[in-house]
Design an enzyme around this catalytic site. Structure first.
Site, PDB file in Angstrom:
ATOM      1  N   SER A  49       0.854  -1.191   0.000  1.00  0.00           N
ATOM      2  CA  SER A  49       0.000   0.000   0.000  1.00  0.00           C
ATOM      3  C   SER A  49       0.889   1.240   0.000  1.00  0.00           C
ATOM      4  CB  SER A  49      -0.949  -0.006   1.201  1.00  0.00           C
ATOM      5  OG  SER A  49      -0.226   0.129   2.398  1.00  0.00           O
ATOM      6  N   VAL A  51       1.083   4.298   1.550  1.00  0.00           N
ATOM      7  CA  VAL A  51       1.598   4.894   2.783  1.00  0.00           C
ATOM      8  C   VAL A  51       2.541   3.913   3.486  1.00  0.00           C
ATOM      9  CG1 VAL A  51       0.999   5.875   5.040  1.00  0.00           C
ATOM     10  CG2 VAL A  51      -0.409   6.393   3.043  1.00  0.00           C
ATOM     11  N   CYS A  52       2.160   2.637   3.528  1.00  0.00           N
ATOM     12  CA  CYS A  52       3.007   1.629   4.172  1.00  0.00           C
ATOM     13  C   CYS A  52       4.348   1.501   3.453  1.00  0.00           C
ATOM     14  CB  CYS A  52       2.307   0.274   4.212  1.00  0.00           C
ATOM     15  SG  CYS A  52       0.795   0.283   5.184  1.00  0.00           S
ATOM     16  N   GLY A  53       4.296   1.518   2.135  1.00  0.00           N
ATOM     17  CA  GLY A  53       5.538   1.445   1.364  1.00  0.00           C
ATOM     18  C   GLY A  53       6.464   2.608   1.663  1.00  0.00           C
ATOM     19  N   VAL A  56       7.912   2.119   5.424  1.00  0.00           N
ATOM     20  CA  VAL A  56       9.009   1.157   5.577  1.00  0.00           C
ATOM     21  C   VAL A  56      10.239   1.591   4.785  1.00  0.00           C
ATOM     22  CG1 VAL A  56       7.513  -0.794   6.159  1.00  0.00           C
ATOM     23  CG2 VAL A  56       8.207  -0.468   3.801  1.00  0.00           C
TER      24      VAL A  56
END
Length: 176
Positions: A49, A51-53, A56
């Protein structure tokens, strides 16, 4: 985020719930295996996703800063081990992603970081000290990258003992 949402997270000052999760298709990691050093737990909704990408990727770029604090970073989502493996390889991640896959969200629930109605983890951060005590937590709005400033402020506020440095200093003195 409301105060009631943040208050459901594992309380600062309490012992971090131990867990063992898959770090690969045929490997597991246990939280207590990192005793003696701080651990940063990064709960996030899903691999791949946007934002998650970004989140991290930011932590991956800052791996040396985490090393400066002797801190182990662990990413946790409800994605499976194979999905994590592909995501980690594609992003060239330098820290493990742990699969809170089966029973789905069990560890996220223990930390108060599971969204029952959505079936995935909140975007929640925890700093656990070298003795396994939660020293800081933050629940970010689901659509926002929380960045790293709060994590580094929390790591900076740890005492040498909470960083695991007292024991290593005493061991060095014994060995001299």
């Amino acid at each position: 985020m409301t105060d009631s949402q943040a208050s459901r997270l594992v309380a600062v000052g309490s012992t971090a719930p131990d867990f063992e999760l898959r770090s690969g298709p045929d490997q597991t990691m246990r939280l207590t295996s990192f005793r003696g050093r701080p651990v940063v737990l990064v709960f996030y909704p899903a691999d791949w996703s946007p934002v998650c990408g970004d989140q991290v990727a930011l932590y991956n770029e800052m791996w040396r800063e985490f090393e400066d604090y002797n801190a182990q970073l662990l990413g946790i989502s409800v994605d499976g081990a194979w999905c994590h493996r592909a995501f980690a390889e594609a992003r060239k991640l330098r820290f493990p992603l742990l699969a809170d896959f089966e029973p789905k969200g069990d560890v996220s629930r223990q930390y108060g970081a599971y969204r029952e109605k959505d079936g995935f983890s909140e975007r929640a951060l925890f700093v656990v000290d070298a003795n396994g005590i939660v020293r800081w937590s933050y629940l970010s709005p689901i659509g926002e990258n929380p960045g790293a400033d709060g994590i580094f402020d929390a790591l900076e506020s740890l005492t040498p003992e909470q960083r695991g440095q007292v024991a290593s200093s005493a061991a060095k003195e014994r060995d001299s």
